[in-house]
Write an enzyme that holds these catalytic residues in place. Structure first.
Site, PDB file in Angstrom:
ATOM      1  N   ASN A  11       7.113  -5.195   5.301  1.00 57.92           N
ATOM      2  CA  ASN A  11       5.694  -6.735   5.205  1.00 57.92           C
ATOM      3  C   ASN A  11       6.409  -6.480   3.537  1.00 57.92           C
ATOM      4  O   ASN A  11       5.591  -6.476   2.425  1.00 57.92           O
ATOM      5  CB  ASN A  11       4.985  -5.826   5.118  1.00 57.92           C
ATOM      6  CG  ASN A  11       3.731  -6.298   5.025  1.00 57.92           C
ATOM      7  OD1 ASN A  11       3.973  -6.915   5.292  1.00 57.92           O
ATOM      8  ND2 ASN A  11       2.337  -5.337   5.219  1.00 57.92           N
ATOM      9  N   LYS A  13       3.800  -8.952   2.128  1.00 56.05           N
ATOM     10  CA  LYS A  13       2.936  -9.480   2.420  1.00 56.05           C
ATOM     11  C   LYS A  13       1.961 -10.623   1.249  1.00 56.05           C
ATOM     12  O   LYS A  13       3.069 -11.408   2.075  1.00 56.05           O
ATOM     13  CB  LYS A  13       1.510  -8.378   1.244  1.00 56.05           C
ATOM     14  CG  LYS A  13       2.489  -6.457   1.836  1.00 56.05           C
ATOM     15  CD  LYS A  13       1.197  -5.670   1.146  1.00 56.05           C
ATOM     16  CE  LYS A  13       1.353  -4.327   1.506  1.00 56.05           C
ATOM     17  NZ  LYS A  13       0.781  -3.649   1.084  1.00 56.05           N
ATOM     18  N   HIS A  97      -3.083  -4.047   9.828  1.00 58.24           N
ATOM     19  CA  HIS A  97      -2.715  -3.432   9.065  1.00 58.24           C
ATOM     20  C   HIS A  97      -3.775  -2.892   8.670  1.00 58.24           C
ATOM     21  O   HIS A  97      -5.141  -3.715   8.401  1.00 58.24           O
ATOM     22  CB  HIS A  97      -1.929  -5.031   7.884  1.00 58.24           C
ATOM     23  CG  HIS A  97      -1.303  -3.663   6.928  1.00 58.24           C
ATOM     24  ND1 HIS A  97      -2.125  -3.858   6.047  1.00 58.24           N
ATOM     25  CD2 HIS A  97       0.055  -3.427   6.704  1.00 58.24           C
ATOM     26  CE1 HIS A  97      -1.350  -2.699   4.912  1.00 58.24           C
ATOM     27  NE2 HIS A  97      -0.055  -2.920   5.448  1.00 58.24           N
ATOM     28  N   GLU A  99      -4.665  -3.426   4.947  1.00 59.76           N
ATOM     29  CA  GLU A  99      -5.650  -4.040   4.030  1.00 59.76           C
ATOM     30  C   GLU A  99      -6.260  -6.029   5.184  1.00 59.76           C
ATOM     31  O   GLU A  99      -6.718  -6.105   4.414  1.00 59.76           O
ATOM     32  CB  GLU A  99      -4.529  -5.517   3.071  1.00 59.76           C
ATOM     33  CG  GLU A  99      -3.704  -4.037   2.625  1.00 59.76           C
ATOM     34  CD  GLU A  99      -2.304  -4.656   2.286  1.00 59.76           C
ATOM     35  OE1 GLU A  99      -1.950  -3.849   0.980  1.00 59.76           O
ATOM     36  OE2 GLU A  99      -1.750  -5.558   2.232  1.00 59.76           O
ATOM     37  N   GLU A 167      -0.028   4.261   8.447  1.00 59.41           N
ATOM     38  CA  GLU A 167      -0.549   4.183   6.887  1.00 59.41           C
ATOM     39  C   GLU A 167      -1.563   4.507   6.529  1.00 59.41           C
ATOM     40  O   GLU A 167      -2.586   3.991   6.664  1.00 59.41           O
ATOM     41  CB  GLU A 167      -0.096   2.533   6.678  1.00 59.41           C
ATOM     42  CG  GLU A 167      -1.103   1.291   7.599  1.00 59.41           C
ATOM     43  CD  GLU A 167      -1.233   0.477   7.649  1.00 59.41           C
ATOM     44  OE1 GLU A 167      -0.253   0.374   6.248  1.00 59.41           O
ATOM     45  OE2 GLU A 167      -2.215  -0.150   7.677  1.00 59.41           O
ATOM     46  N   GLY A 173       0.706   1.360  -1.980  1.00 58.31           N
ATOM     47  CA  GLY A 173       0.711   0.287  -2.600  1.00 58.31           C
ATOM     48  C   GLY A 173      -0.216   2.114  -4.486  1.00 58.31           C
ATOM     49  O   GLY A 173      -0.288   1.409  -5.580  1.00 58.31           O
ATOM     50  N   SER A 211       3.631   3.403   0.521  1.00 55.64           N
ATOM     51  CA  SER A 211       4.265   3.523  -0.581  1.00 55.64           C
ATOM     52  C   SER A 211       5.965   4.564  -0.240  1.00 55.64           C
ATOM     53  O   SER A 211       6.042   5.618  -1.139  1.00 55.64           O
ATOM     54  CB  SER A 211       3.469   4.757  -1.731  1.00 55.64           C
ATOM     55  OG  SER A 211       2.359   4.013  -2.316  1.00 55.64           O
TER      56      SER A 211
END
Length: 251
Positions: A11, A13, A97, A99, A167, A173, A211
């Site tokens: 991904n 992003k 996701h 985010e 996730e 991250g 991560s």
């Protein structure tokens, strides 16, 4: 039950310009030299989906979108439909996701509608679930993940059209990752939830995301019921992504 084929998806992003396609083709060159048994995919920003799909045609590496609108078309400025992604050459699309859930307030119902849109367009929906650090510390991880699975997966989900990615939000991250035991606990619980609801729940692939890096991929990918990975920053460079693929992608 047939063996679940590993799936490893990168991904990108909100990263990548036209020049970044060189990393995708470099990855394709590595697969040509040493063909992995895993299914591989890259989810670039929407601006690169069509160009990447064209560049990777015939390489065995699929391309996906990072998000889609629930509707096929209409007055939704700035949005992209699943049908548009399919038309651009996509195979997958991410739904929910963390985010998107955090930055755009996407609820389980919204994620479910997007997964349904993916199925409608003939795309594989990669539905993301995971807990925050506060939820983990409160001992609510399994409760949160179970609720997200129930609310985010449409009734027409099958092993062929749906993948689930766990996730943990607090690991994305940050460089922090759960222990192998913590990942195993969540994946085992998800597997039981899927088997209880869907006839082919045992065949649905479960990815770990959060991560994932070359130095921890081997141990994470060895965990029971981890069928692959959803990789963020480490997928931007072919030389970083390849060791992760090697951790799960070969017989």
């Amino acid at each position: 039950m047939a063996a679940r084929r590993p799936l490893i998806v990168g991904n990108w992003k909100m990263n990548g310009l036209a020049a970044s396609l060189a990393e995708a083709t470099a990855l394709a060159g590595k697969t040509t030299a040493q063909a992995p048994a895993a299914e591989l995919g890259l989810c670039p920003p929407a601006t690169l989906v069509a160009a990447m799909a064209a560049a990777l045609k015939g390489t065995g590496i699929g391309v996906g979108g990072q998000d889609c609108h629930a509707k096929a078309s209409g007055a939704h400025t700035g949005d992209i439909s699943a049908e548009m992604l399919k038309d651009a050459g996509a195979t997958y699309v991410l739904a929910g996701h963390s985010e998107r859930r955090t930055d755009h307030g996407e609820s389980d119902a919204v994620v479910r509608a997007k997964a349904q849109a993916a199925h409608r367009a003939g795309l594989v929906a990669i539905v993301c679930v995971g807990e925050t650090l506060a939820q983990r510390d409160a001992g609510e991880t399994l409760k949160v993940v179970s609720a997200q699975l129930r609310g985010s997966l449409p009734d027409d989900a099958t092993a062929a059209n749906t993948v689930i990615a766990y996730e943990p939000v607090w690991a994305i991250g940050t460089g922090r990752t759960p222990t192998e035991q913590q990942v195993a606990e969540v994946h085992a619980a998800m597997r039981q939830e899927l088997k209880a609801r869907f006839n082919d729940g045992d065949g649905m692939r479960l990815l770990y995301g959060g991560s994932v890096k070359p130095d921890n991929a081997k141990s994470l990918m060895a965990v029971a019921d981890v069928d692959g990975a959803l990789v963020g920053g480490a997928s931007l460079k072919a030389n970083d992504f390849w060791p992760i693929i090697e951790a799960k992608g070969f017989k």
